[in-house]
Design a protein around this motif. Sequence first.
Motif, PDB file in Angstrom:
ATOM      1  N   GLU A 114       0.815  -1.208   0.000  1.00  0.00           N
ATOM      2  CA  GLU A 114       0.000   0.000   0.000  1.00  0.00           C
ATOM      3  C   GLU A 114       0.856   1.268   0.000  1.00  0.00           C
ATOM      4  O   GLU A 114       0.370   2.344  -0.355  1.00  0.00           O
ATOM      5  CB  GLU A 114      -0.926   0.016   1.216  1.00  0.00           C
ATOM      6  CG  GLU A 114      -2.017  -1.044   1.200  1.00  0.00           C
ATOM      7  CD  GLU A 114      -1.551  -2.397   1.717  1.00  0.00           C
ATOM      8  OE1 GLU A 114      -2.394  -3.295   1.884  1.00  0.00           O
ATOM      9  OE2 GLU A 114      -0.328  -2.573   1.951  1.00  0.00           O
ATOM     10  N   LEU A 115       2.103   1.153   0.410  1.00  0.00           N
ATOM     11  CA  LEU A 115       2.984   2.321   0.500  1.00  0.00           C
ATOM     12  C   LEU A 115       3.969   2.411  -0.655  1.00  0.00           C
ATOM     13  O   LEU A 115       4.797   3.331  -0.676  1.00  0.00           O
ATOM     14  CB  LEU A 115       3.758   2.290   1.821  1.00  0.00           C
ATOM     15  CG  LEU A 115       2.923   2.286   3.104  1.00  0.00           C
ATOM     16  CD1 LEU A 115       3.829   2.295   4.330  1.00  0.00           C
ATOM     17  CD2 LEU A 115       1.965   3.473   3.136  1.00  0.00           C
ATOM     18  N   GLU A 116       3.885   1.488  -1.594  1.00  0.00           N
ATOM     19  CA  GLU A 116       4.876   1.448  -2.674  1.00  0.00           C
ATOM     20  C   GLU A 116       4.894   2.738  -3.489  1.00  0.00           C
ATOM     21  O   GLU A 116       5.960   3.295  -3.783  1.00  0.00           O
ATOM     22  CB  GLU A 116       4.600   0.257  -3.589  1.00  0.00           C
ATOM     23  CG  GLU A 116       5.645   0.083  -4.680  1.00  0.00           C
ATOM     24  CD  GLU A 116       5.402  -1.164  -5.510  1.00  0.00           C
ATOM     25  OE1 GLU A 116       6.256  -1.478  -6.354  1.00  0.00           O
ATOM     26  OE2 GLU A 116       4.357  -1.821  -5.312  1.00  0.00           O
ATOM     27  N   GLN A 117       3.732   3.242  -3.863  1.00  0.00           N
ATOM     28  CA  GLN A 117       3.661   4.447  -4.685  1.00  0.00           C
ATOM     29  C   GLN A 117       4.212   5.656  -3.928  1.00  0.00           C
ATOM     30  O   GLN A 117       4.961   6.466  -4.485  1.00  0.00           O
ATOM     31  CB  GLN A 117       2.221   4.708  -5.117  1.00  0.00           C
ATOM     32  CG  GLN A 117       2.072   5.890  -6.072  1.00  0.00           C
ATOM     33  CD  GLN A 117       0.639   6.045  -6.572  1.00  0.00           C
ATOM     34  OE1 GLN A 117      -0.223   5.237  -6.279  1.00  0.00           O
ATOM     35  NE2 GLN A 117       0.397   7.086  -7.337  1.00  0.00           N
ATOM     36  N   ARG A 118       3.871   5.775  -2.673  1.00  0.00           N
ATOM     37  CA  ARG A 118       4.338   6.908  -1.884  1.00  0.00           C
ATOM     38  C   ARG A 118       5.828   6.802  -1.580  1.00  0.00           C
ATOM     39  O   ARG A 118       6.515   7.818  -1.493  1.00  0.00           O
ATOM     40  CB  ARG A 118       3.519   7.012  -0.601  1.00  0.00           C
ATOM     41  CG  ARG A 118       2.081   7.436  -0.913  1.00  0.00           C
ATOM     42  CD  ARG A 118       1.161   7.178   0.232  1.00  0.00           C
ATOM     43  NE  ARG A 118       1.519   7.990   1.387  1.00  0.00           N
ATOM     44  CZ  ARG A 118       1.024   7.755   2.607  1.00  0.00           C
ATOM     45  NH1 ARG A 118       0.200   6.731   2.795  1.00  0.00           N
ATOM     46  NH2 ARG A 118       1.347   8.528   3.614  1.00  0.00           N
ATOM     47  N   ALA A 119       6.325   5.588  -1.435  1.00  0.00           N
ATOM     48  CA  ALA A 119       7.768   5.412  -1.254  1.00  0.00           C
ATOM     49  C   ALA A 119       8.505   5.856  -2.512  1.00  0.00           C
ATOM     50  O   ALA A 119       9.569   6.475  -2.447  1.00  0.00           O
ATOM     51  CB  ALA A 119       8.089   3.961  -0.923  1.00  0.00           C
ATOM     52  N   GLY A 120       7.917   5.551  -3.666  1.00  0.00           N
ATOM     53  CA  GLY A 120       8.512   5.995  -4.926  1.00  0.00           C
ATOM     54  C   GLY A 120       8.535   7.508  -5.033  1.00  0.00           C
ATOM     55  O   GLY A 120       9.516   8.093  -5.507  1.00  0.00           O
ATOM     56  N   ALA A 121       7.452   8.160  -4.565  1.00  0.00           N
ATOM     57  CA  ALA A 121       7.412   9.619  -4.596  1.00  0.00           C
ATOM     58  C   ALA A 121       8.465  10.216  -3.658  1.00  0.00           C
ATOM     59  O   ALA A 121       9.094  11.230  -3.978  1.00  0.00           O
ATOM     60  CB  ALA A 121       6.018  10.102  -4.188  1.00  0.00           C
ATOM     61  N   ALA A 122       8.666   9.581  -2.519  1.00  0.00           N
ATOM     62  CA  ALA A 122       9.676  10.059  -1.580  1.00  0.00           C
ATOM     63  C   ALA A 122      11.081   9.886  -2.154  1.00  0.00           C
ATOM     64  O   ALA A 122      11.943  10.760  -1.983  1.00  0.00           O
ATOM     65  CB  ALA A 122       9.557   9.308  -0.252  1.00  0.00           C
ATOM     66  N   LYS A 123      11.309   8.782  -2.855  1.00  0.00           N
ATOM     67  CA  LYS A 123      12.611   8.581  -3.508  1.00  0.00           C
ATOM     68  C   LYS A 123      12.850   9.663  -4.556  1.00  0.00           C
ATOM     69  O   LYS A 123      13.949  10.221  -4.664  1.00  0.00           O
ATOM     70  CB  LYS A 123      12.655   7.199  -4.169  1.00  0.00           C
ATOM     71  CG  LYS A 123      12.684   6.032  -3.208  1.00  0.00           C
ATOM     72  CD  LYS A 123      12.655   4.718  -3.980  1.00  0.00           C
ATOM     73  CE  LYS A 123      12.447   3.534  -3.072  1.00  0.00           C
ATOM     74  NZ  LYS A 123      12.319   2.261  -3.831  1.00  0.00           N
ATOM     75  N   ALA A 124      11.818   9.968  -5.339  1.00  0.00           N
ATOM     76  CA  ALA A 124      11.945  11.006  -6.366  1.00  0.00           C
ATOM     77  C   ALA A 124      12.243  12.355  -5.734  1.00  0.00           C
ATOM     78  O   ALA A 124      13.020  13.154  -6.268  1.00  0.00           O
ATOM     79  CB  ALA A 124      10.658  11.075  -7.192  1.00  0.00           C
ATOM     80  N   ALA A 125      11.635  12.626  -4.569  1.00  0.00           N
ATOM     81  CA  ALA A 125      11.892  13.889  -3.880  1.00  0.00           C
ATOM     82  C   ALA A 125      13.344  13.964  -3.419  1.00  0.00           C
ATOM     83  O   ALA A 125      13.969  15.028  -3.483  1.00  0.00           O
ATOM     84  CB  ALA A 125      10.956  14.027  -2.684  1.00  0.00           C
ATOM     85  N   LEU A 126      13.889  12.832  -2.996  1.00  0.00           N
ATOM     86  CA  LEU A 126      15.295  12.815  -2.579  1.00  0.00           C
ATOM     87  C   LEU A 126      16.226  13.053  -3.768  1.00  0.00           C
ATOM     88  O   LEU A 126      17.275  13.681  -3.631  1.00  0.00           O
ATOM     89  CB  LEU A 126      15.635  11.481  -1.920  1.00  0.00           C
ATOM     90  CG  LEU A 126      15.267  11.330  -0.442  1.00  0.00           C
ATOM     91  CD1 LEU A 126      15.718   9.973   0.071  1.00  0.00           C
ATOM     92  CD2 LEU A 126      15.893  12.435   0.383  1.00  0.00           C
ATOM     93  N   VAL A 127      15.828  12.544  -4.928  1.00  0.00           N
ATOM     94  CA  VAL A 127      16.633  12.782  -6.132  1.00  0.00           C
ATOM     95  C   VAL A 127      16.707  14.278  -6.418  1.00  0.00           C
ATOM     96  O   VAL A 127      17.763  14.807  -6.780  1.00  0.00           O
ATOM     97  CB  VAL A 127      16.036  12.023  -7.338  1.00  0.00           C
ATOM     98  CG1 VAL A 127      16.722  12.440  -8.628  1.00  0.00           C
ATOM     99  CG2 VAL A 127      16.172  10.519  -7.134  1.00  0.00           C
TER     100      VAL A 127
END
Length: 309
Positions: A114-127
């Motif tokens: 359930e958190l996969e999409q939001r984890a991806g968004a957080a990774k993109a923010a770190l980039v």
Amino acid sequence: KAAVKSKRSAEAKLRFGYPAGRTAANVRVDVGRCLASYLCEVEGETALVETVGGLLSSASYRRKLLGLVVSGDAIRRSSSPERHTKGLAPHVSSSVQVTYKGLSLLDVGATFAELEQRAGAAKAALVRVGTVSGKPQEGLLGLPLKSLLAELSEAVRASPADDSLAGAVNLANSLHAEASLMAGRLRTEAASCAIASAALPPKLNLVIQPLMDAVRTETDPRYRRRCGRALAGLIHLCRDRQPSPNAKLVKNLCNRATVDILAFTSNREALLSDLGPVRAGAVATLEEAITHFGASALDDLPVLKAKLV
């Protein structure tokens, strides 16, 4: 300020019905109890064990929680609990050992689908942020979410005008809040299953810690009572255990139930709000313990008797 605002936003979502949040757990408990009834009374033990195994092997938090609710309810409702306990024992034993500690952005999405999409968004923010406190993005991705939040919050304090940093903090904070709630719920249900089956792990803290945390922090009265009932079951189960954790558990619960707000000289309104669930959870657990022990409660729980007199 961005970090504080993000924390409040995340807490609000969890408290007031975010899809994977607090109120939804009661719905899953009800569904789990219905499914357990059907599997036990209609499909039989083989289907029960296979269904639970399939649910628990999923990467979905909702499916894992449902599997644990089904397991616990099947054990409690069975006229022959040792039979069902035998089939479900490997699932209960492995689930209670999982602590979910140290989840990072790299693995939180794989652990809770359930958190996969939001984890991806957080990774993109770190980039977009790039380097934080001299640490490259690759190093940040592997940090536990709590440590990552500390690094990002420190960076926000150093560069308060950096919008990309504030966005990363918001995403990481929300993700950490919900992952913590999911992990706590799963650990609580796994502990409840172990107690229902009387198959306690060698390290009792694996069942004590999540349940004590749950009765301290849960704000939903119905789910809080469920957690208190499980903890009371553990106290009853350990009545003849040597050494027994009961004296310490009951002492802590009594202290929580009788904490005196007047002893604090400042921020009393905030403390009342924070201590409300703490006191309610402790009282609910002690009430359930007295129900378990019956007329012998004060004799079997001398710490409780000492507090009353």
